[in-house]
Design a protein around this motif. Structure first.
Motif, PDB file in Angstrom:
ATOM      1  N   TYR A 189       4.038  -0.241 -16.085  1.00  0.00           N
ATOM      2  CA  TYR A 189       4.676  -0.964 -14.976  1.00  0.00           C
ATOM      3  C   TYR A 189       5.871  -1.768 -15.484  1.00  0.00           C
ATOM      4  O   TYR A 189       5.816  -2.383 -16.548  1.00  0.00           O
ATOM      5  CB  TYR A 189       3.648  -1.909 -14.315  1.00  0.00           C
ATOM      6  CG  TYR A 189       4.200  -2.562 -13.064  1.00  0.00           C
ATOM      7  CD1 TYR A 189       4.320  -1.836 -11.880  1.00  0.00           C
ATOM      8  CD2 TYR A 189       4.624  -3.887 -13.076  1.00  0.00           C
ATOM      9  CE1 TYR A 189       4.848  -2.415 -10.739  1.00  0.00           C
ATOM     10  CE2 TYR A 189       5.150  -4.484 -11.932  1.00  0.00           C
ATOM     11  CZ  TYR A 189       5.264  -3.734 -10.769  1.00  0.00           C
ATOM     12  OH  TYR A 189       5.802  -4.312  -9.646  1.00  0.00           O
ATOM     13  N   GLN A 198       8.740  -3.400  -8.089  1.00  0.00           N
ATOM     14  CA  GLN A 198       8.199  -2.707  -6.914  1.00  0.00           C
ATOM     15  C   GLN A 198       7.447  -3.670  -5.995  1.00  0.00           C
ATOM     16  O   GLN A 198       7.515  -3.558  -4.782  1.00  0.00           O
ATOM     17  CB  GLN A 198       7.250  -1.577  -7.351  1.00  0.00           C
ATOM     18  CG  GLN A 198       7.905  -0.441  -8.111  1.00  0.00           C
ATOM     19  CD  GLN A 198       8.746   0.462  -7.217  1.00  0.00           C
ATOM     20  OE1 GLN A 198       9.706  -0.004  -6.623  1.00  0.00           O
ATOM     21  NE2 GLN A 198       8.426   1.740  -7.166  1.00  0.00           N
ATOM     22  N   GLY A 201       7.501   6.079  -5.566  1.00  0.00           N
ATOM     23  CA  GLY A 201       7.221   5.467  -6.866  1.00  0.00           C
ATOM     24  C   GLY A 201       6.843   6.490  -7.912  1.00  0.00           C
ATOM     25  O   GLY A 201       6.642   7.670  -7.597  1.00  0.00           O
ATOM     26  N   LYS A 258       4.134   1.997  -8.387  1.00  0.00           N
ATOM     27  CA  LYS A 258       3.912   2.576  -7.058  1.00  0.00           C
ATOM     28  C   LYS A 258       4.959   2.077  -6.079  1.00  0.00           C
ATOM     29  O   LYS A 258       5.297   0.897  -6.056  1.00  0.00           O
ATOM     30  CB  LYS A 258       2.541   2.137  -6.545  1.00  0.00           C
ATOM     31  CG  LYS A 258       1.402   2.889  -7.134  1.00  0.00           C
ATOM     32  CD  LYS A 258       0.119   2.420  -6.473  1.00  0.00           C
ATOM     33  CE  LYS A 258      -1.077   2.642  -7.378  1.00  0.00           C
ATOM     34  NZ  LYS A 258      -2.166   1.750  -7.026  1.00  0.00           N
ATOM     35  N   PRO A 273       2.555   4.235  -1.172  1.00  0.00           N
ATOM     36  CA  PRO A 273       1.181   4.014  -1.645  1.00  0.00           C
ATOM     37  C   PRO A 273       0.709   2.566  -1.472  1.00  0.00           C
ATOM     38  O   PRO A 273      -0.440   2.355  -1.097  1.00  0.00           O
ATOM     39  CB  PRO A 273       1.225   4.396  -3.128  1.00  0.00           C
ATOM     40  CG  PRO A 273       2.606   4.759  -3.441  1.00  0.00           C
ATOM     41  CD  PRO A 273       3.416   4.817  -2.193  1.00  0.00           C
ATOM     42  N   THR A 332      -4.180   9.450  -1.194  1.00  0.00           N
ATOM     43  CA  THR A 332      -3.551   9.934  -2.438  1.00  0.00           C
ATOM     44  C   THR A 332      -3.759  11.426  -2.591  1.00  0.00           C
ATOM     45  O   THR A 332      -2.852  12.144  -3.000  1.00  0.00           O
ATOM     46  CB  THR A 332      -4.122   9.257  -3.710  1.00  0.00           C
ATOM     47  OG1 THR A 332      -5.318   8.618  -3.377  1.00  0.00           O
ATOM     48  CG2 THR A 332      -3.184   8.327  -4.372  1.00  0.00           C
TER      49      THR A 332
END
Ligand code: ATP
Length: 980
Positions: free
Chosen positions: A67, A78, A117, A122, A126, A201
């Motif tokens: 991340y 994000q 993402g 993400k 999502p 997902t």
């Protein structure tokens, strides 16, 4: 009802590898909600204010999970983007408003990063979905229930495909219908009921893999489709009176295809003419945004939603019942300045749009109710044994056509109802079985330990979605054949294309016949080792990396589509290995060239497969040759039909449009669709009428003498788009007196910059005649613009051949500003030459040669040295091409060298230009190798004073042009007098 402006956010991403390699400069700054962009040429800054300006360029570090964590408050990660944009969407949705988010920007600018993402980072979709279920879970036990459906479609080439539909459904696509209440919708689109984030997902993976399948079946380079993910939320609750109520809302999340295809620089016109559907959507979206912005400013213009499928489906999101957010993604680099500015302008326009959102009271159920009622009515009609109650037919007569229409309507309604009413269990079971069947999940697991090939796609979110395990010892077949273990489809893939063998932990790759395989950028000719991280290209569009998990380290470089293309282009010598001494323009041109090459290869592969006698070649064209004051190189595409002896030069945009039609036709022909074959007969994207005027090249006229009030007159070289001399243009620029009459007495001007400044100057531009232009041109005209003036001046059209004088004169009067004087002293006036081509009959010999034979020979001529080539290189430029064609054809026909050289000899003599005697030619024929040929030619040149490469020009004015170009004053003996 709430009325509010469409919210607009702009986000700038980090440099990508290509930008880093090009040593790009950062030209974007952000301060508060402002985005500032600097023109790298002029250093001029442009400021734009949006609702949000997100700095995601630097100021972050990547944590162990992958991340990107902010290191300072400026960096927008994000989570921040979700907090600002996504959470608002979610809040609106819970309140019962429709909400939409769409991402706009050039390819690779970061749209998918924000919307979907990558990995741990993400995107909005999502996180939004995750949040929906967090909240839904927290409601469990209360008397409120939440139903959530998920759908995903893609629009490609005006075709709408359900990414969650079956293969057959995806192939046929969906109809877009209009309902007076809910607006446009895709008929029969699957809305899958979901009750956990996990379901979503899985569905997203499935949808993505269906996109992948679509993309790989066509080609990896096909321009990306628009993807629309829709989440429907229905909240059911009892009101105070105990009546069951429902609030519903639709969240549309739209990832648009790269916006550069809607580029306004000449592409739009072409595109509209060509009617290519891919690009239609974004052009239409631009028109819709413009119209909506005008309407919000009080004008009353018709919004052209109906122009494309995309705008139909986004109608609600943009101008109707929805709260809408647009995220505009831009690159930080100077090389993308034009694209970024165009995105920022688009975004600026969009922020003026006002949308009117309403809380929805269960339109879905209403629709079902209405359909049910309509069906009951229709059934009644049909059940009356064919005798339909005329009253039910709105007074029309009972007839078969009417009944047929009713039956059709009934069937459609039934289908629509079924798709809406499918029970929760059915939907979920379907979703589960579909996702469980997803081979890829299992394979991705296995790929952690087993050597495999992993796909690399132009769209990074599709990279790594196709995996072929190379398991166990022995041989794996690669190809399109049913027995292949690595089953590839696409242009240039043979049934049996290659094999990969594994013995004792070592791998080898071997191609079959003349299948095209590139390994690490280079053609694979002999069986070679295959090692961890090898890059492979099969055919024209199947890009893969070979991974051996046991050898993988976290430091392994990530091959991307761009890096693979760069590698291929470098290995082929198409671009220079380092760009230290290159100008920004050249770097930009080079990167355009790299992007274009896979498309060109694909078009050539199809031309070969369909034997179209057409060869495509990329052609970088300088501003001088194009006659454009922008100073830029632009990539064009030469399209040569060797059987007809015609050659067109297309803009990159036009070529890409044609190429998508070529791919479409190729796919259709493969599927043997009769209708498509008919269409193909009527319209051939490989062909252009010779009557279409094309740009031949430009003459550079130097007006410097004029700044000294002297007539500048001369034969100016016409530079063809291939940077060759295409002929001469005789032009005069004559100073005039106040009455517009040419000056008759000389005036002495020593320093135009002081003596002429702010005075009125009048001059006459006369285009006399064109000389030495190839005979293949006819209906020729010239066209020019004066520096800084938008008006286009055109001469009359002349036939060419003997009639080659235009006798065109035009008078201009200007105030001699500093810019004008600077232009006269230091710049040139471009005069473009446009022309049609003579109609040619197919050459009976060339027509017998297949495209493949021609193409192979052409390649061989470029790569290997044969005697004929050496001779040709020794010839004078204008004859070269024709001779090369003749030689090509002769070689293909397997004629002996003697015949070829005889032909060349004859041709040279008929043109009166032979630098080689028959005796020398005989020596060449008997030479053992090329070095010997070179030596013979050198000796001959020495003994016979053969001119060098450059064609000697009879017109002495050429040298005066050259000297003026170098900034020296010309010596024209002209009249001048003081008229100012
Ligand atoms: N904010 C960001 N931070 C870090 N990397 C980013 C960011 N935005 C984009 N990238 C990276 O840039 C690359 C291109 O981004 P992305 O795929 O989102 O572009 P795109 O505009 O969706 O392109 P396309 O039109 O081809 O789908 C990706 O590798 C992505 O990881």
């Amino acid at each position: 009802m709430t009325e509010e402006n469409l919210k607009v956010a702009v986000r700038v991403r980090p440099f990508n590898d290509r930008e880093k390699n090009a040593k790009s400069k950062l030209i974007v700054q952000m301060a508060g909600n402002q985005t500032i962009i600097t023109n790298p040429k002029t250093n001029e800054e442009k400021k734009y204010a949006y609702d949000f300006s997100y700095w995601s360029h630097d100021g972050f570090k990547v944590d162990a999970s992958g991340y990107s964590v902010p290191e300072n408050s400026k960096y927008a990660d994000q989570q921040k983007v979700f907090n600002d944009l996504g959470s608002g969407i979610l809040k609106n949705a819970w309140e019962g408003y429709n909400a939409s988010l769409f991402a706009y920007g050039q390819t690779g600018s970061g749209k998918s990063y924000s919307v979907i993402g990558y990995g741990a980072n993400k995107g909005i979709v999502p996180i939004t979905c995750e949040e929906i279920f967090k909240k839904a879970d927290s409601m469990k036990g209360s008397d409120k229930t939440v139903e959530c459906t998920f759908s995903m479609l893609e629009i490609y080439s005006e075709m709408v495909r359900d990414l969650l539909g079956s293969k057959a459904e995806r192939k046929t696509g969906m109809q877009v219908r209009e309902d007076p209440k809910i607006g446009f919708y895709a008929q029969g689109q699957k809305k899958i009921l979901v009750d956990s984030y996990d379901d979503i997902t899985k569905l997203m993976d499935e949808g993505n893999s269906n996109r992948t399948i679509a993309a790989t079946n066509m080609n990896a380079t096909s321009s990306r489709a628009h993807t629309i993910v829709t989440v429907n939320l229905v909240q059911k609750y009892k009101n105070e009176a105990g009546k069951e109520m429902a609030k519903s809302s639709m969240i549309n999340l739209v990832d648009l295809a790269g916006s550069e295809r809607a580029d306004a620089t000449g592409a739009t016109g072409d595109r509209l003419k060509e009617g290519a559907a891919i690009n239609l959507s974004l052009t239409s979206l631009g028109n819709v945004i413009s119209a909506l912005a005008d309407n919000s400013a009080g004008k009353n213009v018709k919004v052209p939603y109906r122009d494309s499928v995309l705008t139909k489906l986004l109608m609600n999101a943009l101008g109707g019942n929805s709260k809408t957010i647009m995220i505009a993604a831009i690159s930080p680099a100077d090389i993308n300045f034009d694209e970024s500015v165009s995105t920022l302008r688009y975004a600026d326009r969009a922020k003026q749009i006002k949308t009117k959102a309403m809380i929805n009271e269960d339109p879905t159920e209403k629709l079902i109710k209405e359909l049910r009622e309509e069906n009951a009515k229709l059934k009644k009609m049909l059940e009356s044994g064919g005798k339909i109650d005329p009253a039910l037919l709105n007074g029309t007569e009972d007839n078969d056509a009417e009944e047929e229409a009713l039956r059709k309507q009934l069937a459609e309604n039934d289908k629509a109802m079924k798709s809406m009413q499918q029970t929760y269990e059915e939907k979920l079971a379907e979703a589960k079985s579909m996702t469980e069947n997803l081979r890829s999940t299992k394979i991705h697991e296995q790929a952690k330990t087993i050597p495999h090939l992993r796909n690399v796609n132009m769209d990074p979110s599709l990279s790594g979605t196709i995996i072929y395990l190379i398991e166990g010892e022995g041989l794996k077949k690669v190809g399109s054949g049913a027995d292949s273990q690595v089953k590839l489809k696409g242009i240039g893939i043979l049934e049996s294309h290659a094999t990969i063998t594994s013995t004792g932990g070592k791998f080898k790759i071997e191609r079959h016949n003349d299948a095209k395989v590139l390994r690490n950028g280079k053609p694979l000719t002999v069986p070679s080792d295959l090692v961890h991280l090898d890059r492979l290209l099969f055919g024209t569009s199947q890009y893969y990396i070979f991974i051996e998990p046991s050898k993988a380290t976290p430091k392994d470089p990530q091959a991307t589509f761009e890096s693979m293309q760069d590698e291929i282009a470098k290995a082929a010598g198409l671009i220079s290995k380092d760009n230290k001494n290159m100008t920004q323009e050249e770097i930009q041109c080079q990167s355009e060239l790299i992007d274009l090459i896979p498309h060109i290869e694909e078009a050539n592969a199809i031309s070969i497969a369909l034997d179209k006698k057409v060869i495509f070649t990329a052609l970088p064209v300088s501003a001088d040759a194009r006659g454009d004051y922008d100073g830029k190189f632009r990539v064009f595409v030469s399209v040569k039909n060797f059987a007809l002896g015609l050659e067109w030069i297309w803009t990159k945009e036009k070529f890409l449009n044609r190429k998508s039609e070529i791919v479409e036709i190729y796919n259709d022909l493969k599927d043997d669709q009769v209708i498509q074959q008919e269409k193909y007969k009527k319209y051939d994207p490989f062909y252009e009428s010779p009557d279409t005027p094309t740009l031949v090249g430009s003459a550079m006229v130097f007006p410097k003498s004029f700044a000294y009030m002297l007539t500048s007159k001369g034969d100016y070289k016409i530079l063809s788009l291939k940077s060759k001399e295409a002929g001469l243009l005789n032009v005069e620029i004559i100073p005039c007196n106040g009455q517009g009459k040419p000056l008759t007495e000389a005036i002495q001007i020593r320093d135009p910059k002081t003596e002429l400044l702010n005075k009125t100057v009048t001059f006459l531009i006369t285009i006399n005649e064109i000389k030495n232009l190839s005979e293949k041109y006819e209906d020729i005209y010239c066209q020019f613009q004066l520096f800084g003036d938008k008006t286009l001046y055109k001469t009359n059209v002349i036939k060419g051949g003997k009639d080659n004088s235009f006798k065109y004169s035009k008078q201009f009067t200007f105030i001699a500003t500093e810019q004008l004087l600077d232009f006269l002293m230091n710049k040139c006036l471009y005069i473009q030459i446009w022309s049609e081509q003579k109609h040619a009959k197919p050459d009976p010999v060339a027509s017998k040669i297949t495209t493949k034979e021609y193409f192979d020979r052409e390649k061989e001529l470029k790569t290997t040295c044969i005697s004929g080539k050496v001779v040709i290189n020794h010839l004078l430029d204008p004859e070269k091409q024709k001779l090369k064609d003749d030689l090509n054809i002769a070689l293909i026909k397997n004629q002996q060298n003697e015949t070829i050289l005889n032909n060349i000899y004859k041709l040279m003599h008929s043109a009166g230009k032979s630098p080689i005697s028959r005796e020398t030619l005989n020596k060449i024929i008997n030479a053992k190798n090329d070095a010997e040929v070179q030596a013979i030619l050198a000796e001959y040149a020495k003994n016979n004073n053969v001119p060098g490469k450059e064609r000697p020009t009879s017109a002495s004015s050429i040298s005066s042009v050259d000297s003026e170009y170098k900034g020296r004053r010309g010596h024209n003996k002209s009249q001048a007098c003081n008229i100012l």
